[in-house]
Design a protein around this motif. Structure first.
Motif, PDB file in Angstrom:
ATOM      1  N   ARG A 187       0.817  -1.216   0.000  1.00  0.00           N
ATOM      2  CA  ARG A 187       0.000   0.000   0.000  1.00  0.00           C
ATOM      3  C   ARG A 187       0.846   1.260   0.000  1.00  0.00           C
ATOM      4  O   ARG A 187       0.440   2.285  -0.534  1.00  0.00           O
ATOM      5  CB  ARG A 187      -0.912   0.011   1.222  1.00  0.00           C
ATOM      6  CG  ARG A 187      -2.055  -0.964   1.084  1.00  0.00           C
ATOM      7  CD  ARG A 187      -2.954  -0.993   2.280  1.00  0.00           C
ATOM      8  NE  ARG A 187      -3.411   0.347   2.639  1.00  0.00           N
ATOM      9  CZ  ARG A 187      -4.039   0.632   3.746  1.00  0.00           C
ATOM     10  NH1 ARG A 187      -4.286  -0.311   4.624  1.00  0.00           N
ATOM     11  NH2 ARG A 187      -4.443   1.854   3.997  1.00  0.00           N
TER      12      ARG A 187
ATOM     13  N   LYS B 153      -5.275  -8.266  -6.565  1.00  0.00           N
ATOM     14  CA  LYS B 153      -4.871  -8.155  -5.169  1.00  0.00           C
ATOM     15  C   LYS B 153      -4.743  -9.554  -4.579  1.00  0.00           C
ATOM     16  O   LYS B 153      -5.452 -10.476  -4.975  1.00  0.00           O
ATOM     17  CB  LYS B 153      -5.877  -7.335  -4.380  1.00  0.00           C
ATOM     18  CG  LYS B 153      -5.942  -5.889  -4.840  1.00  0.00           C
ATOM     19  CD  LYS B 153      -6.564  -5.025  -3.798  1.00  0.00           C
ATOM     20  CE  LYS B 153      -6.646  -3.591  -4.240  1.00  0.00           C
ATOM     21  NZ  LYS B 153      -5.405  -2.924  -4.378  1.00  0.00           N
TER      22      LYS B 153
ATOM     23  N   GLN C 268     -10.967   1.461  -0.574  1.00  0.00           N
ATOM     24  CA  GLN C 268      -9.993   1.701   0.470  1.00  0.00           C
ATOM     25  C   GLN C 268     -10.144   3.121   0.977  1.00  0.00           C
ATOM     26  O   GLN C 268     -10.180   4.071   0.196  1.00  0.00           O
ATOM     27  CB  GLN C 268      -8.602   1.483  -0.112  1.00  0.00           C
ATOM     28  CG  GLN C 268      -7.496   1.582   0.873  1.00  0.00           C
ATOM     29  CD  GLN C 268      -6.181   1.200   0.213  1.00  0.00           C
ATOM     30  OE1 GLN C 268      -6.088   0.194  -0.459  1.00  0.00           O
ATOM     31  NE2 GLN C 268      -5.189   2.027   0.395  1.00  0.00           N
TER      32      GLN C 268
ATOM     33  N   GLU D 188      -9.009   6.089   4.091  1.00  0.00           N
ATOM     34  CA  GLU D 188      -8.030   6.462   5.076  1.00  0.00           C
ATOM     35  C   GLU D 188      -8.628   7.564   5.941  1.00  0.00           C
ATOM     36  O   GLU D 188      -9.157   8.541   5.424  1.00  0.00           O
ATOM     37  CB  GLU D 188      -6.765   6.971   4.384  1.00  0.00           C
ATOM     38  CG  GLU D 188      -5.579   7.041   5.288  1.00  0.00           C
ATOM     39  CD  GLU D 188      -4.315   7.295   4.506  1.00  0.00           C
ATOM     40  OE1 GLU D 188      -3.602   8.238   4.881  1.00  0.00           O
ATOM     41  OE2 GLU D 188      -4.058   6.594   3.527  1.00  0.00           O
TER      42      GLU D 188
END
Length: 77
Positions: A38, A55, A72, A74
C-alpha cells in the motif's frame, strides 16, 4: 496433553504471522512474484497463483490467495 494456560489456548486460535494485502505487479517465472504494498514499495513473495494486477493476501512472505477488490479509505484520528 492439553494445556491449561488460557493465553496459550487463545494464541492457538490465531494464525501465525501478519496477513497483508498486496497488488501483484509481475510473475517472475521461478515460483515468486513481485508485489506492491500500500505504501508503494515493491517486495518479492513466494507463489504465482494470483494474476498480475490482482490483489492478493500474503502471509509469512507467501501468497495465500486472491483478495477482493474493495474500496480503500483512510481516516485521520
Amino acid at each position: 496433553m492439553a494445556t491449561t494456560n488460557i493465553w496459550q489456548q487463545f494464541k492457538s486460535l490465531i494464525p501465525e504471522g501478519m496477513r497483508i494485502v498486496v497488488t501483484i505487479t509481475a510473475k517472475n517465472g521461478n515460483g515468486t512474484s513481485q508485489a506492491r504494498l500500500r505504501d508503494g514499495s515493491i517486495v518479492t513473495v513466494k507463489g504465482e497463483s494470483v494474476g498480475v494486477g490482482q490483489k492478493a493476501f500474503v502471509q509469512g512472505g507467501e501468497v495465500k490467495g486472491t483478495a477482493p477488490e474493495l474500496a480503500q479509505y483512510e481516516a485521520e484520528v
